[in-house]
Design an enzyme around this catalytic site. Structure first.
Site, PDB file in Angstrom:
ATOM      1  N   SER A 182       0.822  -1.201   0.000  1.00  0.00           N
ATOM      2  CA  SER A 182       0.000   0.000   0.000  1.00  0.00           C
ATOM      3  C   SER A 182       0.854   1.247   0.000  1.00  0.00           C
ATOM      4  O   SER A 182       2.038   1.215   0.304  1.00  0.00           O
ATOM      5  CB  SER A 182      -0.893  -0.003   1.225  1.00  0.00           C
ATOM      6  N   LYS A 183       0.217   2.333  -0.337  1.00  0.00           N
ATOM      7  CA  LYS A 183       0.878   3.641  -0.315  1.00  0.00           C
ATOM      8  C   LYS A 183       1.585   3.821   1.018  1.00  0.00           C
ATOM      9  O   LYS A 183       2.705   4.284   1.087  1.00  0.00           O
ATOM     10  CB  LYS A 183      -0.166   4.755  -0.470  1.00  0.00           C
ATOM     11  N   ARG A 184       0.886   3.414   2.058  1.00  0.00           N
ATOM     12  CA  ARG A 184       1.414   3.600   3.397  1.00  0.00           C
ATOM     13  C   ARG A 184       2.740   2.835   3.566  1.00  0.00           C
ATOM     14  O   ARG A 184       3.721   3.356   4.051  1.00  0.00           O
ATOM     15  CB  ARG A 184       0.392   3.113   4.420  1.00  0.00           C
ATOM     16  N   ALA A 195       5.399   4.179   1.390  1.00  0.00           N
ATOM     17  CA  ALA A 195       5.859   5.484   1.841  1.00  0.00           C
ATOM     18  C   ALA A 195       6.769   5.371   3.055  1.00  0.00           C
ATOM     19  O   ALA A 195       7.376   6.338   3.467  1.00  0.00           O
ATOM     20  CB  ALA A 195       4.676   6.369   2.161  1.00  0.00           C
TER      21      ALA A 195
END
Ligand code: GLU
Length: 451
Positions: A221-223, A226
């Site tokens: 995921s983006k999370r 990131a």
């Protein structure tokens, strides 16, 4: 790519965030390929998004790469023969080349923007080193959502080049031989190849890295993506473990080898052996890899890696001899998945405070206390500071227990608690020996085990 040509690869981050896991993975594979082939690894900063790009992010990306041990041969800070290495410093070239295509009738202007006219009836074919043959009709290379052809913006009306165009201009200008990047760019590749063709340039070789999935098997995921490499560092993961773990996402050195260092990876790395099968970012695996590296570390390196985490706990490693700290850690015998955990597990070697906060000796009965008092009275009488060693103490304890009808556990368990504050610890006599006679005396007296 010419077989005799020297490999030139690049990592091309946009400085709009720190070096995250996806970026670190891409940087690592480029670096491995450059180092394996004796080629050149280039850092290019794609900073055309001026609102989101910052010098600070550029710096943290570089710091993240350095932390992982990924050094570059050419880049904005070190220079090189193919600069500039920041896209914002190459603006004139982008405009000139785009205008050239306008002159050639292959692009057109729309206000201040320059748009590439997607050619009809061409087949775009490329052999991805990892994904194999990919072939797309030019009409399908760039489409609107309704399936109609979408011409490709090269220069936006604000004068800035788009990613697809600037990447082509740069990869050509920098003589890049192999573009190694995330699979999320596969769909961009046919568009880029059309631009190469229109300019009469030979495209580089392409190698798209496998998708990275989270532990739940869903696309990372983006999370997750990131998450900066420095957050892992803060959690107690070693750079060599992150290196090892990320290298395993899509590649393996072969045999049963799972734990390796940089040299082995450089030696064995083969771009063509990278799998396109999605790779799972498994935290348990990362823990395992980290723990193995932690175990294999040289004692002084391990101590240096743990020191910041001791400090974080309010402890002062600086007031101890390095050898004392290294011996304490050696005694931990592979306990602790992370440097952070290992620092916590070994806190009692640096201070008595954490022990007191964990253990009060409340449950020790008067009878047990009497036995402890007797035992420690003779132990301290028997062992002076210079003969206070683990083996001697243990042998003495066994003998004493036998003579006095006590079990070793009656001594060892409260002793373990009084010295470490923990139920689980390395051998208690070893702990005692490292702490030294005086410190043991202090701790045992505090609990009334010696009088
Ligand atoms: N700046 C692009 C990115 O970060 C680079 C992609 C590429 O390597 O071509 O995704």
């Amino acid at each position: 790519m010419d077989i005799n040509e020297k490999v030139r690869v690049r990592f091309a981050p946009s400085p709009t965030g720190a070096l995250h896991i996806g970026g670190a993975h891409t940087a690592l594979f480029n670096w491995l390929w450059a180092r394996h082939t004796g080629g050149t690894f280039i850092l290019r900063i794609e900073d055309t998004d001026r609102e989101r790009s910052t010098a600070e992010y550029e710096r943290t990306i570089m710091d993240g790469m350095k932390w992982m041990g990924l050094d570059w041969d050419e880049g904005p800070d070190v220079g090189g023969a193919y600069g500039p290495y920041r896209q914002t410093e190459r603006m004139k070239e982008y405009t000139d080349t785009a205008n050239y295509l306008v002159d050639q009738g292959k692009a057109y202007k729309e206000g201040d923007a320059v748009i590439f006219k997607v050619p009809r009836g061409e087949q775009v074919t490329f052999q991805d080193v990892i994904y194999g043959d990919i072939s797309v009709a030019s009409e399908k290379a760039s489409m609107n959502t309704d399936g109609s052809i979408k011409d490709i913006v090269m220069i936006k009306s604000d004068g800035r080049p788009t990613y697809n165009y600037a990447a082509v201009a740069d990869d050509h200008a920098m003589n890049i031989t192999t573009v190694i990047r995330g699979e999320d760019h596969i769909a961009n590749t046919p568009k880029q190849i059309l631009i190469y063709r229109a300019l009469g340039w030979t495209p580089p070789q392409f190698a798209h890295l496998p998708m990275i999935l989270g532990g739940d098997k869903k696309k990372l995921s983006k999370r997750h993506r990131a998450t900066s490499v420095f957050e892992y560092s803060g959690m107690g993961y070693l750079p060599e473990a992150i290196f090892n773990f990320l290298a395993l996402l899509g590649w393996t050195p072969g045999g049963d080898i799972e734990i390796f260092d940089r040299d082995l990876a450089v030696n064995k790395f083969e771009l063509s052996k990278v799998t396109k099968k999605p790779a799972v970012f498994d935290m348990k695996k990362l823990d395992f890899v980290n723990q193995e590296h932690l175990k294999a570390m040289r004692p002084d390196d391990r101590r240096k890696a743990i020191e910041p985490f001791w400090r974080e706990l309010g402890l002062s490693p600086g007031s101890f001899a390095p050898k004392y700290l290294e011996d304490s850690l050696a005694l931990m015998g592979g306990r602790g998945k992370t440097t952070k955990e290992l620092a916590e597990f070994s806190d009692y070697f640096l201070e008595f405070g954490p022990v007191k906060s964990r253990y009060t000796a409340e449950e020790v009965t008067p009878k047990e206390r009497e036995t402890l008092n007797k035992f420690f009275a003779s132990a301290f009488a028997e062992f002076g500071p210079d003969i206070w060693d683990a083996r001697g103490l243990e042998a003495f304890a066994r003998e004493w227990c036998e003579k006095n009808g006590a079990s070793l556990k009656e001594i060892a368990m409260p002793m373990r608690f009084a010295l470490s504050g923990r139920r689980v610890s390395p051998g208690v006599f070893e702990i005692a020996s490292i702490l030294g006679r005086e410190e043991c005396m202090k701790r045992l007296s505090h609990y009334g085990f010696v009088r």
